[in-house]
Write a protein that holds these residues in place. Structure first.
Motif, PDB file in Angstrom:
ATOM      1  N   HIS A  91     -10.564   3.581  11.846  1.00  0.00           N
ATOM      2  CA  HIS A  91      -9.938   4.820  11.377  1.00  0.00           C
ATOM      3  C   HIS A  91      -9.517   4.699   9.910  1.00  0.00           C
ATOM      4  CE1 HIS A  91      -7.818   8.571  11.824  1.00  0.00           C
ATOM      5  NE2 HIS A  91      -6.615   8.057  11.795  1.00  0.00           N
TER       6      HIS A  91
ATOM      7  N   THR B  88      -3.032 -11.632  16.768  1.00  0.00           N
ATOM      8  CA  THR B  88      -3.904 -10.632  17.406  1.00  0.00           C
ATOM      9  C   THR B  88      -3.797 -10.747  18.923  1.00  0.00           C
ATOM     10  OG1 THR B  88      -5.667 -12.225  17.059  1.00  0.00           O
ATOM     11  CG2 THR B  88      -5.621 -10.327  15.567  1.00  0.00           C
TER      12      THR B  88
ATOM     13  N   PRO C 275      -6.665   2.416   6.383  1.00  0.00           N
ATOM     14  CA  PRO C 275      -5.747   1.540   7.098  1.00  0.00           C
ATOM     15  C   PRO C 275      -6.375   0.856   8.317  1.00  0.00           C
ATOM     16  CG  PRO C 275      -4.593   3.509   6.399  1.00  0.00           C
ATOM     17  CD  PRO C 275      -6.053   3.729   6.093  1.00  0.00           C
TER      18      PRO C 275
ATOM     19  N   LEU D 164      -9.559  -6.332   8.253  1.00  0.00           N
ATOM     20  CA  LEU D 164     -10.145  -7.121   7.154  1.00  0.00           C
ATOM     21  C   LEU D 164     -10.101  -8.626   7.381  1.00  0.00           C
ATOM     22  CD1 LEU D 164      -9.096  -5.488   3.762  1.00  0.00           C
ATOM     23  CD2 LEU D 164     -11.401  -5.684   4.722  1.00  0.00           C
ATOM     24  N   ALA D 165      -9.014  -9.142   7.933  1.00  0.00           N
ATOM     25  CA  ALA D 165      -8.886 -10.601   8.049  1.00  0.00           C
ATOM     26  C   ALA D 165      -9.999 -11.153   8.939  1.00  0.00           C
ATOM     27  CB  ALA D 165      -7.512 -10.983   8.592  1.00  0.00           C
TER      28      ALA D 165
ATOM     29  N   PHE E 131      -5.730  -2.896  18.409  1.00  0.00           N
ATOM     30  CA  PHE E 131      -5.482  -3.195  16.992  1.00  0.00           C
ATOM     31  C   PHE E 131      -6.839  -3.515  16.389  1.00  0.00           C
ATOM     32  CE2 PHE E 131      -4.364  -6.146  13.516  1.00  0.00           C
ATOM     33  CZ  PHE E 131      -3.515  -5.311  12.805  1.00  0.00           C
ATOM     34  N   GLU E 132      -7.050  -3.093  15.154  1.00  0.00           N
ATOM     35  CA  GLU E 132      -8.383  -3.228  14.563  1.00  0.00           C
ATOM     36  C   GLU E 132      -8.790  -4.668  14.314  1.00  0.00           C
ATOM     37  OE1 GLU E 132      -6.068  -1.149  13.570  1.00  0.00           O
ATOM     38  OE2 GLU E 132      -6.898   0.884  13.455  1.00  0.00           O
TER      39      GLU E 132
ATOM     40  N   ASN F 226     -10.834   1.179  17.650  1.00  0.00           N
ATOM     41  CA  ASN F 226      -9.561   1.856  17.783  1.00  0.00           C
ATOM     42  C   ASN F 226      -9.696   3.109  16.920  1.00  0.00           C
ATOM     43  OD1 ASN F 226      -6.681   2.629  17.051  1.00  0.00           O
ATOM     44  ND2 ASN F 226      -6.450   1.224  18.751  1.00  0.00           N
TER      45      ASN F 226
ATOM     46  N   GLY G 298      -8.331  -1.843   6.875  1.00  0.00           N
ATOM     47  CA  GLY G 298      -7.401  -2.857   6.381  1.00  0.00           C
ATOM     48  C   GLY G 298      -6.938  -3.781   7.504  1.00  0.00           C
ATOM     49  N   ASN G 299      -6.570  -3.189   8.637  1.00  0.00           N
ATOM     50  CA  ASN G 299      -6.140  -4.012   9.771  1.00  0.00           C
ATOM     51  C   ASN G 299      -7.241  -4.929  10.278  1.00  0.00           C
ATOM     52  OD1 ASN G 299      -3.476  -3.085   9.956  1.00  0.00           O
ATOM     53  ND2 ASN G 299      -4.061  -1.322  11.214  1.00  0.00           N
TER      54      ASN G 299
END
Lengths: 511, 511
Positions: free
Chosen positions: A71, A417, A74, A80-81, A47-48, A22, A77-78
């Motif tokens: 990107h 997700t 952030p 990371l999980a 969504f990342e 993304n 961050g999106n």
């Protein structure tokens, strides 16, 4: 050539041929160069967390890394999980994180943040290119690192993260880097001999298999060892990839609940780890041990599947493995419950299916039900960060376009997700998602009791999920969907969609 | 009392009365104690990015912090992007991140990760309680820190993050901590006098307002200064909260595009910052300056709204502010475009509306169109991390239950944190979401050209978003939804839903 082209060429030359992305403004040159490097397949995710989970699922099945393109901070961050889950799975992955141009950094523009600090929490390797001339070589280093063993990170990360300022991508003077190919995992003869000696002299030995030992060769070797020595076998609780079904040795998995796991391990005097870690409870509970190794039991680390194979040659040269027999049961009828749903799935599981399991509490009957189904792969939630299932299913389908993917999904974690459905529709992926809709975070209802918390009406309400309609949600992203209220509904709908290409979703209403 | 109860009591005593949460096992004691501390309102969010964005929106409107309760590192990771936005907004916030019990940490269980490293990227303060006895005092310190000025973080973070091991929550021996109340922001007389002197002697001065200077008192003071001295006024590009509309002074906002912003600032010889930072471009572009301060222009930092008020007393004791007049236009008809949609919204904007603007490219006509609408608040995307709008709207609606919230939302960014709709439905929030559905990341189509990247068919396809249906998506989360194909549709639908309580969504099909 510019940095962006050198990066894409390096990735492709290193066997990294898919990029889940993304992107944003700082990644536009990498996006544009996808036209000049057609061997790189760009897959857009909305969504990342979908992108990183898909890269995980892809690599678990393809046995080579995918890349992500995200990107700035952030975007990372999106993601990371699911990077956390991939780290715990030992999945190779190459993240490219776009950043502001090097000269823009001093202005602390709105999107700036400490990308390296964030990336460090999940990565085996973090790099940052400062010039176009460095871009190819650093990309090669990142790929090589992800192909190498999971050394240096206690949790086994094989994630390499390269931070790429925008001007590194758009500036000329770059050239592709050369990726050092992965060396095949090698056996450790000393460990094999030590464990062979142990098995020859000791009773009450148990081999706990994980990692690459849960693919067919490792399972076969372990079964031969068990036949020859009487050692017991178990699989780790949440394997990244576990080959199962008729024709290969069956292993029970270590239970989630500490009491049940302790019962499985009771009496073990020598616990031999083959690609697994010493077992601990998922969470801590008051007045309950975290360490699942029985008192007085000695732990031995055998190592990887190659060493396990060598052990089998030492202790079981002539033993035959015991393969699971094909005993696919018939279809149940009547009420739809977690148990009858498991029976339906087991009865209809297609040959060579890839099962992505994030069914949580609703999945408690699945493993036993499918033990005699046709041969399949089982991909688990490795790191406990929910929202992995739908992205992993998406990536697995891209890695294996000829295999059916069956995503068994809890409702609460599906909502993390859900955007993965859009990518499944866009790419025409052969993924069947079964949502176990029980309208609650059911596992937390159980955990509330287990941790000894009282909890009244207000706290219980915080664990309820009323009002979701996954048929509407799936259609909103272009995935055909139906609802099953009985076991017969589920059987009819599942049989129907498994016969059709492309993504489908079935909302299974379970208590 | 146990740690969990002490924490909740401390939060409530410190004025933190809402907790946006998606909890897990390690947070169960905090969830359970919500029953014993009824003054704390727990709001369930189906994804942590919704929780952190809602806490941001709540605090922007309530002018006091909300708390979040998140599940270990992955829960925090999912919330990071909106914490990034909240950091850039200077929003006060208290994050409680549950962690494994202190004695469980050494086992490196699946959900373990470096929470502090992750939290450090967005927080002004990061703490970790190790005993129940510490829990109350550390919570008080976190609240006090978020109430205090944004000191020590270059981006202005007022986010305090407290990591709470599970055994700290369940162990006895805790007591509530005492929160130091916030001191009101004070003026800096030296700065006020220096700028007063400057304005008395220099021409071509421009006041750039941001932060608390964009609330009515700051705007009024700035307008008086402009009347008395001839200084020009501008608002920063993406204010956290900007009071606007009939009856208060109108300020244009600095443009997103560097060229347009440069034109707004051209000729300025003294740039005076009141709660704003020196302007820079959002991204870097080849052969384009990042720094928007005109050559030869001197930058002066006046400081906060209190100092701005003092400046007004010095240079404009008798000047009257110029308020925007009520010139709400009539409804347009015919084709639905970004421009006619803006006209519809401007014509129907209710008095005291809270507008949450993440419309991106489709929003380019909104600011001008609504300048003469009834008085309202405008909340912007402060940090550039998309997926902020729907969560911020959710939190703003909880902070101001008597005010209508209008969330103007691009399709691509809506897909980031769409789960916010579920919380809006569950809590019965008065939020009207208008999705500008143009089926693309339109801004990236523009950025692809602006960064000078060629891009062909494959790269352009990576910026398209076909196949989304927001009417289905909203219904899937219990929010009634309709689709508008013409300006007349939008006007009729918007007028209808603004007259009804509870959440609604309108999918506005724009080119």
């Amino acid at each position: 050539m510019n940095g962006a082209q050198a990066i894409l060429r390096t990735l492709v030359a290193g066997g990294v041929e898919v990029c889940f992305t993304n992107p944003g403004t700082s990644e536009m040159h990498l996006v544009a160069e996808m036209d000049s490097v057609p061997a790189m397949r760009g897959v857009l995710c909305l969504f990342e967390g979908v992108a990183t989970g898909a890269a995980d699922g892809y690599a678990r099945m393809a046995q080579r890394p995918a890349s992500t393109l995200l990107h700035l901070g952030p975007g990372l961050g999106n993601g990371l999980a699911n990077l956390h889950n991939a780290r715990r799975a030992g999945t190779p992955m190459v993240n490219i994180i776009g950043d502001h141009a090097t000269y823009h950094e001093r202005f602390d523009a709105p999107l700036q943040s400490d990308i390296a600090a964030m990336a460090g929490t999940v990565s085996k390797w973090v790099g940052r290119a400062l010039t176009a001339a460095q871009a190819g070589a650093l990309t090669a280093e990142a790929v090589g690192c992800s192909l190498g063993p999971a050394a240096g990170d206690p949790a086994g990360s094989r994630i390499a993260t390269l931070i790429l300022p925008a001007d590194v991508c758009w500036s000329p003077g770059a050239s592709p880097g050369a990726v050092t190919p992965a060396s095949p995992a090698s056996a450790d003869p000393d460990r094999a001999e030590a464990v062979a000696k142990l098995l020859g002299t000791q009773q009450n030995c148990l081999l706990l298999l994980g990692g690459d030992a849960l693919l067919a060769p490792g399972l076969t070797a372990a079964s031969r060892v068990a036949q020859a020595t009487g050692a017991r076998l178990l699989a780790e609780h949440a394997p990244a990839r576990h080959e199962r079904g008729a024709g290969i040795p069956h292993l029970d998995r270590l239970a989630y609940l500490g009491q049940a796991a302790a019962a499985q391990l009771a009496g073990t005097q020598h616990l031999i780890l083959a690609g697994a870690r010493a077992p601990v409870t998922f969470f801590a509970y008051p007045d309950s041990p975290s360490d699942l190794v029985p008192a007085g039991c000695t732990v031995h680390d055998l190592g990887n599947a190659a060493t396990l194979a060598q052990l089998a040659e030492l202790v079981a040269p002539r033993a035959k493995p015991v393969a699971a027999v094909d005993n696919q049961a018939g279809l149940p009828s009547g009420e739809l419950t977690a148990q009858t749903a498991a029976a339906v799935l087991a009865a209809l599981l297609p040959r060579h299916a890839i099962v992505v399991d994030e069914a949580i509490t609703s999945g408690r009957f699945l493993a036993a039900a499918t033990a005699g189904s046709p041969r399949h792969d089982w991909l688990s939630l490795t790191g406990g960060a929910i929202g992995q299932g739908m992205p992993v299913a998406t990536g697995a389908a891209i890695a294996c376009p000829d295999r059916p993917v069956l995503n068994l999904q809890a409702d609460g974690s599906a909502m993390y997700t859900l955007q993965a459905l859009w990518t499944q529709a866009r790419e025409g992926l052969n993924v069947t998602t079964v949502i176990f809709h029980n309208a609650s975070y059911a596992i937390l209802g159980m955990e509330l009791r287990r941790v000894g918390a009282a909890g009244g009406e207000r706290s219980r309400a915080l664990l309820d999920l009323p009002g979701l309609d996954f048929v509407h949600l799936a259609r909103g992203m272009g995935v055909p969907a139906t609802r099953a209220a009985t076991a017969d509904d589920l059987a009819a709908q599942l049989a129907g969609v498994l016969a059709e290409p492309g993504p489908h979703l079935i909302e299974a209403m379970v208590p």
